[in-house]
Design a protein around this motif. Structure first.
Motif, PDB file in Angstrom:
ATOM      1  N   ARG A  47      -9.400  26.851 -42.613  1.00  0.00           N
ATOM      2  CA  ARG A  47     -10.221  25.734 -42.141  1.00  0.00           C
ATOM      3  C   ARG A  47     -11.695  26.121 -42.079  1.00  0.00           C
ATOM      4  NH1 ARG A  47      -6.827  23.274 -36.968  1.00  0.00           N
ATOM      5  NH2 ARG A  47      -5.000  22.540 -38.135  1.00  0.00           N
ATOM      6  N   ILE A  48     -11.977  27.345 -41.639  1.00  0.00           N
ATOM      7  CA  ILE A  48     -13.361  27.803 -41.549  1.00  0.00           C
ATOM      8  C   ILE A  48     -13.978  27.891 -42.942  1.00  0.00           C
ATOM      9  CG2 ILE A  48     -14.847  29.730 -40.890  1.00  0.00           C
ATOM     10  CD1 ILE A  48     -12.904  30.282 -38.600  1.00  0.00           C
ATOM     11  N   LEU A  49     -13.231  28.448 -43.893  1.00  0.00           N
ATOM     12  CA  LEU A  49     -13.738  28.556 -45.265  1.00  0.00           C
ATOM     13  C   LEU A  49     -13.942  27.171 -45.881  1.00  0.00           C
ATOM     14  CD1 LEU A  49     -11.558  31.544 -46.566  1.00  0.00           C
ATOM     15  CD2 LEU A  49     -13.969  31.578 -45.874  1.00  0.00           C
ATOM     16  N   ALA A  50     -13.042  26.238 -45.562  1.00  0.00           N
ATOM     17  CA  ALA A  50     -13.208  24.871 -46.065  1.00  0.00           C
ATOM     18  C   ALA A  50     -14.445  24.218 -45.472  1.00  0.00           C
ATOM     19  CB  ALA A  50     -11.966  24.048 -45.736  1.00  0.00           C
ATOM     20  N   PHE A  51     -14.756  24.536 -44.232  1.00  0.00           N
ATOM     21  CA  PHE A  51     -15.952  24.005 -43.589  1.00  0.00           C
ATOM     22  C   PHE A  51     -17.219  24.588 -44.213  1.00  0.00           C
ATOM     23  CE2 PHE A  51     -19.129  25.139 -40.303  1.00  0.00           C
ATOM     24  CZ  PHE A  51     -19.660  23.877 -40.073  1.00  0.00           C
ATOM     25  N   LEU A  52     -17.193  25.901 -44.470  1.00  0.00           N
ATOM     26  CA  LEU A  52     -18.368  26.557 -45.036  1.00  0.00           C
ATOM     27  C   LEU A  52     -18.605  26.162 -46.489  1.00  0.00           C
ATOM     28  CD1 LEU A  52     -17.868  30.140 -43.530  1.00  0.00           C
ATOM     29  CD2 LEU A  52     -19.452  28.356 -42.762  1.00  0.00           C
ATOM     30  N   ASN A  53     -17.532  25.882 -47.216  1.00  0.00           N
ATOM     31  CA  ASN A  53     -17.646  25.504 -48.624  1.00  0.00           C
ATOM     32  C   ASN A  53     -16.679  24.374 -48.928  1.00  0.00           C
ATOM     33  OD1 ASN A  53     -18.269  25.393 -51.323  1.00  0.00           O
ATOM     34  ND2 ASN A  53     -17.445  27.411 -51.841  1.00  0.00           N
TER      35      ASN A  53
ATOM     36  N   GLN B 175      -7.869  16.157 -45.710  1.00  0.00           N
ATOM     37  CA  GLN B 175      -8.261  15.493 -44.466  1.00  0.00           C
ATOM     38  C   GLN B 175      -9.772  15.385 -44.345  1.00  0.00           C
ATOM     39  OE1 GLN B 175      -7.256  17.526 -40.756  1.00  0.00           O
ATOM     40  NE2 GLN B 175      -6.654  15.580 -39.847  1.00  0.00           N
ATOM     41  N   ILE B 176     -10.469  16.452 -44.693  1.00  0.00           N
ATOM     42  CA  ILE B 176     -11.925  16.455 -44.569  1.00  0.00           C
ATOM     43  C   ILE B 176     -12.554  15.413 -45.494  1.00  0.00           C
ATOM     44  CG2 ILE B 176     -14.005  17.836 -44.897  1.00  0.00           C
ATOM     45  CD1 ILE B 176     -12.341  20.296 -44.170  1.00  0.00           C
ATOM     46  N   GLN B 177     -12.150  15.431 -46.760  1.00  0.00           N
ATOM     47  CA  GLN B 177     -12.746  14.514 -47.732  1.00  0.00           C
ATOM     48  C   GLN B 177     -12.427  13.057 -47.415  1.00  0.00           C
ATOM     49  OE1 GLN B 177     -14.914  15.496 -49.897  1.00  0.00           O
ATOM     50  NE2 GLN B 177     -14.627  17.669 -49.430  1.00  0.00           N
TER      51      GLN B 177
ATOM     52  N   TRP C 237      -3.649   4.087 -44.533  1.00  0.00           N
ATOM     53  CA  TRP C 237      -2.440   3.859 -45.331  1.00  0.00           C
ATOM     54  C   TRP C 237      -2.048   5.146 -46.053  1.00  0.00           C
ATOM     55  CZ3 TRP C 237       0.448  -0.680 -45.589  1.00  0.00           C
ATOM     56  CH2 TRP C 237      -0.083  -1.767 -44.889  1.00  0.00           C
ATOM     57  N   GLY C 238      -1.879   6.206 -45.292  1.00  0.00           N
ATOM     58  CA  GLY C 238      -1.400   7.469 -45.846  1.00  0.00           C
ATOM     59  C   GLY C 238      -2.477   8.363 -46.415  1.00  0.00           C
ATOM     60  N   TRP C 239      -3.741   7.923 -46.367  1.00  0.00           N
ATOM     61  CA  TRP C 239      -4.810   8.726 -46.933  1.00  0.00           C
ATOM     62  C   TRP C 239      -5.405   9.712 -45.935  1.00  0.00           C
ATOM     63  CZ3 TRP C 239      -5.397   8.644 -52.036  1.00  0.00           C
ATOM     64  CH2 TRP C 239      -4.963   7.530 -52.746  1.00  0.00           C
ATOM     65  N   LEU C 240      -5.539   9.309 -44.717  1.00  0.00           N
ATOM     66  CA  LEU C 240      -6.197  10.141 -43.709  1.00  0.00           C
ATOM     67  C   LEU C 240      -5.188  10.625 -42.674  1.00  0.00           C
ATOM     68  CD1 LEU C 240      -8.810  11.330 -42.521  1.00  0.00           C
ATOM     69  CD2 LEU C 240      -9.123   9.176 -41.266  1.00  0.00           C
ATOM     70  N   PRO C 241      -4.849  11.931 -42.679  1.00  0.00           N
ATOM     71  CA  PRO C 241      -3.932  12.459 -41.652  1.00  0.00           C
ATOM     72  C   PRO C 241      -4.562  12.375 -40.262  1.00  0.00           C
ATOM     73  CG  PRO C 241      -4.125  13.968 -43.525  1.00  0.00           C
ATOM     74  CD  PRO C 241      -5.203  12.936 -43.690  1.00  0.00           C
ATOM     75  N   ALA C 242      -3.706  12.225 -39.259  1.00  0.00           N
ATOM     76  CA  ALA C 242      -4.144  12.152 -37.858  1.00  0.00           C
ATOM     77  C   ALA C 242      -5.153  11.036 -37.638  1.00  0.00           C
ATOM     78  CB  ALA C 242      -4.727  13.492 -37.405  1.00  0.00           C
ATOM     79  N   ALA C 243      -4.907   9.890 -38.274  1.00  0.00           N
ATOM     80  CA  ALA C 243      -5.851   8.774 -38.185  1.00  0.00           C
ATOM     81  C   ALA C 243      -5.954   8.217 -36.765  1.00  0.00           C
ATOM     82  CB  ALA C 243      -5.446   7.670 -39.150  1.00  0.00           C
ATOM     83  N   ASP C 244      -4.875   8.302 -36.003  1.00  0.00           N
ATOM     84  CA  ASP C 244      -4.896   7.745 -34.644  1.00  0.00           C
ATOM     85  C   ASP C 244      -5.156   8.807 -33.581  1.00  0.00           C
ATOM     86  OD1 ASP C 244      -2.346   8.810 -35.327  1.00  0.00           O
ATOM     87  OD2 ASP C 244      -1.501   7.914 -33.518  1.00  0.00           O
TER      88      ASP C 244
END
Length: 415
Positions: A212-218, A230-232, A255-262
């Motif tokens: 997650r940290i590496l995804a945040f940095l790049n 999830q980020i995009q 509609w299945g695109w964004l995890p943890a939407a609620d």
């Protein structure tokens, strides 16, 4: 004789109730798709959240009528009880793992998060302890060492379960309480430095956190089918909302695109459906909540109430800041909910109970001031007189409660 409550009381109560109603509306809008695809009713998540609000709001109003002496007396017992519940989570088969974190306690068909109640207990215990040690607050052996020995294991139980986000929030509560109690800045700086080093070590201790940290940095190199998904999609939900949004209930991201939407990414759904106006409204609500906290801290004469209110303020406002920062891409994904908005029954009930505690402090402060007014008038009536001229009464220089709270000056007054 009945007295109306103060403006601070109604400001905090009204803002909280509005946020709960707003949150219920957004939970319904963001969860009905996932509820249906899981085989339940469209309203399954909403009904659970609504039931938690039905429990939490009367509990808040009930707690608001309890005197601060009760909280001070039972703070230690409450901390022990919540630590035992958290220990059951991490050390027995009753604990269940959700989203990679072991932070749920399941008893038959009923489940709860003891770490949420632990936040309430921690705020009360640290306040009680700091009041007792106030005369030795500059001595680290009598202040920091006992805090670390007691609060450290309590927070450690949450850390063992893998919930780094809650660990950071609880650490922030301790620092906030120490600051508003008037602890020396040197001690706070050293504590913050040590806590930062520990947080970095915890962040890289698990591969999932490191990813997650590496995804945040790049973000461009993040796996689009894993953490990058999830980020995009959170970015897409916010960006496609525009100024006015696509309309309540019309988001495609849920509609299945964004995890943890609620839950963790409900702020992205708010931006998608209600646009920039909706997100700014959320920010304004939390700003008003912070203002209400600061005004209560500034006007209170009870040191215990001031410190406990400060700890709860750091909890609620800190969680909101972290959650929104994650959705905006300013922090890596930490799994911190948006208070009063994200679905989660234990979190909502615990947050409302914390609001009730702060309301009880404000009610008691107003009652104390009301009772002191006749005494002041009686003292003025018996003041020395020379002829027809009354002797001047010494007055303290007036200080804005908000500026005093921001400067921490009132912490050194008698409470």
């Amino acid at each position: 004789m009945l007295h109306s409550e103060s403006s601070n009381y109604y400001l905090l109560l009204g803002t909280t109730l509005f946020m709960v109603g707003f949150g219920l509306m957004m939970v319904l809008s963001s969860s009905f798709v996932d509820s249906h695809t899981a085989g339940d009713s469209f309203f399954a998540v909403f009904w659970k959240q609504g039931a938690s609000a039905i429990i939490g709001i009367p509990l808040m109003l009930l707690v608001a009528r309890i005197r601060s002496t009760v909280w001070r007396k039972h703070a230690r017992l409450l901390l022990i009880a919540t630590c035992v519940l958290q220990l059951l989570v991490v050390a027995t088969p009753l604990g269940t793992q959700v989203g990679g974190n072991r932070n749920w306690l399941r008893l038959g068909s009923f489940s709860l998060q003891p770490s949420e109640a632990l936040k309430v207990a921690l705020a009360l215990w640290i306040s009680m302890f700091l009041v007792k040690r106030y005369n030795r607050i500059a001595d680290w052996k009598h202040l920091l060492l006992p805090v670390v020995l007691v609060a450290g294991p309590a927070i450690g139980l949450v850390t063992i379960g893998g919930d780094l986000g809650t660990t950071l929030i609880m650490g922030g509560m301790l620092l906030g309480a120490l600051f508003f109690a008037g602890a020396p800045l040197k001690q706070l700086a050293l504590t913050l430095g040590a806590a930062s080093v520990l947080a970095v070590l915890l962040a890289v201790s698990r591969p999932s956190r490191l990813i997650r940290i590496l995804a945040f940095l790049n973000p461009g190199s993040a796996d689009p089918t894993d953490v990058g998904w999830q980020i995009q999609n959170g970015y897409y939900a916010l960006a496609s909302g525009g100024v006015f949004g696509v309309g309540l209930g019309n988001s495609k991201s849920k509609w299945g695109w964004l995890p943890a939407a609620d839950t963790d990414f409900i702020f992205a759904i708010i931006g998608n459906e209600l646009g920039l106006i909706g997100t700014v409204l959320v920010l304004v609500l939390f700003a008003v909540l912070a203002l209400a906290f600061l005004r209560i801290i500034g006007t209170s004469t009870d040191r215990f109430a001031r410190i406990a209110t400060a700890a709860i303020m750091v909890w609620i406002i800190g969680e909101a800041a972290v959650n929104i920062a994650v959705v905006l891409g300013l922090l890596p994904v930490l799994g911190v909910p948006l208070p009063f908005f994200s679905s989660g029954g234990t979190a909502l009930v615990s947050s409302l109970a914390a609001m009730g505690i702060v309301l009880s402090f404000e009610r008691e402060s107003k009652r104390r001031k009301t009772q002191s007014q006749p005494e002041k008038r009686h003292a003025q009536g018996n003041s020395p007189m020379t002829g027809d001229v009354q002797a001047p009464i010494a007055r303290r220089p007036s200080t804005s409660p908000l500026s005093a709270a921001l400067k921490g000056e009132m912490i050194h007054e008698f409470g």
